[in-house]
Motif scaffolding. Structure first.
Motif, PDB file in Angstrom:
ATOM      1  N   ARG A   6       0.901  -1.468   0.274  1.00 17.57           N
ATOM      2  CA  ARG A   6       0.060   0.444   0.492  1.00 17.57           C
ATOM      3  C   ARG A   6       1.207   1.121  -0.388  1.00 17.57           C
ATOM      4  N   ASN A   7       1.918   1.537   1.199  1.00 25.32           N
ATOM      5  CA  ASN A   7       2.629   2.541   0.815  1.00 25.32           C
ATOM      6  C   ASN A   7       3.551   2.621  -0.711  1.00 25.32           C
ATOM      7  N   THR A   8       3.762   1.753  -1.293  1.00 28.68           N
ATOM      8  CA  THR A   8       4.716   1.512  -2.188  1.00 28.68           C
ATOM      9  C   THR A   8       3.509   2.322  -3.874  1.00 28.68           C
ATOM     10  N   ILE A   9       2.792   1.918  -3.398  1.00 31.52           N
ATOM     11  CA  ILE A   9       1.949   2.538  -4.279  1.00 31.52           C
ATOM     12  C   ILE A   9       1.522   3.834  -4.509  1.00 31.52           C
ATOM     13  N   LEU A  10       0.856   4.171  -3.198  1.00 28.58           N
ATOM     14  CA  LEU A  10       0.471   5.370  -2.030  1.00 28.58           C
ATOM     15  C   LEU A  10       2.401   6.091  -2.997  1.00 28.58           C
ATOM     16  N   ALA A  11       3.138   6.315  -2.564  1.00 31.09           N
ATOM     17  CA  ALA A  11       4.670   6.710  -3.118  1.00 31.09           C
ATOM     18  C   ALA A  11       4.926   6.837  -4.556  1.00 31.09           C
ATOM     19  N   GLN A  12       4.114   6.243  -5.224  1.00 30.93           N
ATOM     20  CA  GLN A  12       4.182   6.399  -6.169  1.00 30.93           C
ATOM     21  C   GLN A  12       3.109   7.389  -7.712  1.00 30.93           C
ATOM     22  N   VAL A  13       1.935   6.935  -6.616  1.00 25.35           N
ATOM     23  CA  VAL A  13       0.693   7.997  -7.112  1.00 25.35           C
ATOM     24  C   VAL A  13       0.716   9.395  -6.418  1.00 25.35           C
ATOM     25  N   ASP A  15       2.043  12.815  -4.986  1.00 28.72           N
ATOM     26  CA  ASP A  15       3.549  13.449  -4.481  1.00 28.72           C
ATOM     27  C   ASP A  15       3.572  13.934  -2.440  1.00 28.72           C
ATOM     28  N   GLN A  16       4.834  14.594  -2.255  1.00 29.02           N
ATOM     29  CA  GLN A  16       5.378  14.628  -1.390  1.00 29.02           C
ATOM     30  C   GLN A  16       4.109  15.464  -0.684  1.00 29.02           C
ATOM     31  N   ALA A  17       3.802  16.486  -0.822  1.00 30.03           N
ATOM     32  CA  ALA A  17       2.510  17.111   0.244  1.00 30.03           C
ATOM     33  C   ALA A  17       1.522  16.575   0.092  1.00 30.03           C
ATOM     34  N   ALA A  18       0.919  15.496  -0.608  1.00 32.22           N
ATOM     35  CA  ALA A  18      -0.456  15.559  -0.764  1.00 32.22           C
ATOM     36  C   ALA A  18       0.036  14.372   0.501  1.00 32.22           C
ATOM     37  N   ARG A  19       0.633  13.620   0.358  1.00 32.61           N
ATOM     38  CA  ARG A  19       1.396  12.510   1.191  1.00 32.61           C
ATOM     39  C   ARG A  19       1.669  12.867   2.667  1.00 32.61           C
ATOM     40  N   GLU A  37      -7.057   6.340   1.153  1.00 30.43           N
ATOM     41  CA  GLU A  37      -6.189   5.219   0.360  1.00 30.43           C
ATOM     42  C   GLU A  37      -7.211   4.264  -0.103  1.00 30.43           C
ATOM     43  N   ASN A  38      -7.491   3.835  -0.338  1.00 34.45           N
ATOM     44  CA  ASN A  38      -7.793   2.478  -0.490  1.00 34.45           C
ATOM     45  C   ASN A  38      -8.834   2.714  -2.091  1.00 34.45           C
ATOM     46  N   TYR A  39      -9.779   4.141  -2.289  1.00 33.12           N
ATOM     47  CA  TYR A  39     -10.064   4.715  -3.261  1.00 33.12           C
ATOM     48  C   TYR A  39      -8.584   5.443  -4.190  1.00 33.12           C
ATOM     49  N   LEU A  40      -7.663   6.115  -3.712  1.00 32.19           N
ATOM     50  CA  LEU A  40      -6.318   6.188  -4.528  1.00 32.19           C
ATOM     51  C   LEU A  40      -5.759   5.085  -5.562  1.00 32.19           C
ATOM     52  N   ILE A  41      -5.845   3.670  -4.444  1.00 28.87           N
ATOM     53  CA  ILE A  41      -5.171   2.773  -5.229  1.00 28.87           C
ATOM     54  C   ILE A  41      -5.778   1.863  -5.814  1.00 28.87           C
ATOM     55  N   GLN A  42      -7.230   2.322  -5.817  1.00 29.24           N
ATOM     56  CA  GLN A  42      -8.163   1.233  -6.983  1.00 29.24           C
ATOM     57  C   GLN A  42      -7.815   2.461  -8.205  1.00 29.24           C
ATOM     58  N   MET A  43      -8.039   3.018  -7.868  1.00 27.96           N
ATOM     59  CA  MET A  43      -7.668   4.596  -8.718  1.00 27.96           C
ATOM     60  C   MET A  43      -6.405   3.539  -9.991  1.00 27.96           C
ATOM     61  N   ALA A  44      -5.595   3.947  -8.923  1.00 30.92           N
ATOM     62  CA  ALA A  44      -4.154   3.336  -9.809  1.00 30.92           C
ATOM     63  C   ALA A  44      -3.897   2.501 -10.669  1.00 30.92           C
ATOM     64  N   ARG A  45      -4.565   1.340 -10.101  1.00 32.30           N
ATOM     65  CA  ARG A  45      -4.499  -0.300 -11.028  1.00 32.30           C
ATOM     66  C   ARG A  45      -5.849  -0.780 -12.376  1.00 32.30           C
ATOM     67  N   PHE A  46      -6.378   0.948 -11.834  1.00 30.91           N
ATOM     68  CA  PHE A  46      -7.427   1.151 -13.125  1.00 30.91           C
ATOM     69  C   PHE A  46      -6.970   1.780 -14.424  1.00 30.91           C
ATOM     70  N   GLY A  47      -5.596   2.321 -13.726  1.00 30.12           N
ATOM     71  CA  GLY A  47      -4.983   3.334 -14.597  1.00 30.12           C
ATOM     72  C   GLY A  47      -6.176   4.829 -15.058  1.00 30.12           C
ATOM     73  N   GLN A  48      -6.618   5.316 -13.920  1.00 31.24           N
ATOM     74  CA  GLN A  48      -7.928   6.486 -13.644  1.00 31.24           C
ATOM     75  C   GLN A  48      -7.112   7.296 -13.162  1.00 31.24           C
ATOM     76  N   LEU A  49      -5.426   7.554 -12.591  1.00 38.28           N
ATOM     77  CA  LEU A  49      -4.433   8.582 -12.927  1.00 38.28           C
ATOM     78  C   LEU A  49      -4.185   8.685 -13.516  1.00 38.28           C
ATOM     79  N   ALA A  50      -3.905  10.249 -13.933  1.00 40.53           N
ATOM     80  CA  ALA A  50      -2.542  10.792 -14.747  1.00 40.53           C
ATOM     81  C   ALA A  50      -1.295  11.234 -14.340  1.00 40.53           C
ATOM     82  N   GLY A  51      -0.725  10.722 -13.628  1.00 36.69           N
ATOM     83  CA  GLY A  51       0.655  10.911 -13.078  1.00 36.69           C
ATOM     84  C   GLY A  51       0.195  11.460 -11.229  1.00 36.69           C
ATOM     85  N   LYS A  52       1.168  12.049 -11.165  1.00 34.21           N
ATOM     86  CA  LYS A  52       1.145  12.153  -9.464  1.00 34.21           C
ATOM     87  C   LYS A  52       0.300  13.176  -8.843  1.00 34.21           C
ATOM     88  N   VAL A  53      -0.710  12.638  -8.167  1.00 38.24           N
ATOM     89  CA  VAL A  53      -1.853  13.509  -6.983  1.00 38.24           C
ATOM     90  C   VAL A  53      -0.911  14.643  -6.682  1.00 38.24           C
TER      91      VAL A  53
END
Length: 76
Positions: A6-13, A15-19, A37-53
Motif C-alpha cells: 500500500r505504501n509503495t503504491i501511494l508513494a507512486q501516485v 506527491d510529497q505534499a499530498a502524502r 487510500e483505498n480509493y487512490l489505490i483502486q484508481m491507480a490499479r484501473f489506470g485512472q490517474l494521470a501522473g502524481k496526485v
C-alpha cells in the motif's frame, strides 16, 4: 507485507505534499484516511490517474469521500 505494498503504491501516485496531508489526516481520522487510500489505490490499479496526485487533487478526493460517507441526520 500488505501495508508495504500500500505504501509503495501511494508513494507512486502522491506527491510529497499530498502524502504529508494524508499522513496528518491518518492521525486525526484513521478511518477516513483508509477510505481515501483505498480509493487512490483502486484508481491507480484501473489506470485512472494521470501522473502524481497533487495536494489540491487530494483535497478534491477528500471532499468526494466525505460526501459519500457523510452521515445524514434527520429530526422528526
Amino acid at each position: 507485507r500488505e501495508a508495504e505494498i500500500r505504501n509503495t503504491i501511494l508513494a507512486q501516485v502522491l506527491d510529497q505534499a499530498a502524502r504529508a496531508r494524508l499522513s496528518n489526516l491518518a492521525l486525526v481520522k484513521p478511518d477516513k484516511a483508509k477510505a481515501v487510500e483505498n480509493y487512490l489505490i483502486q484508481m491507480a490499479r484501473f489506470g485512472q490517474l494521470a501522473g502524481k496526485v497533487s495536494e489540491q487533487g487530494l483535497i478534491e478526493i477528500l471532499e468526494k469521500v466525505s460526501q459519500q460517507t457523510e452521515k445524514k441526520t434527520t429530526v422528526k
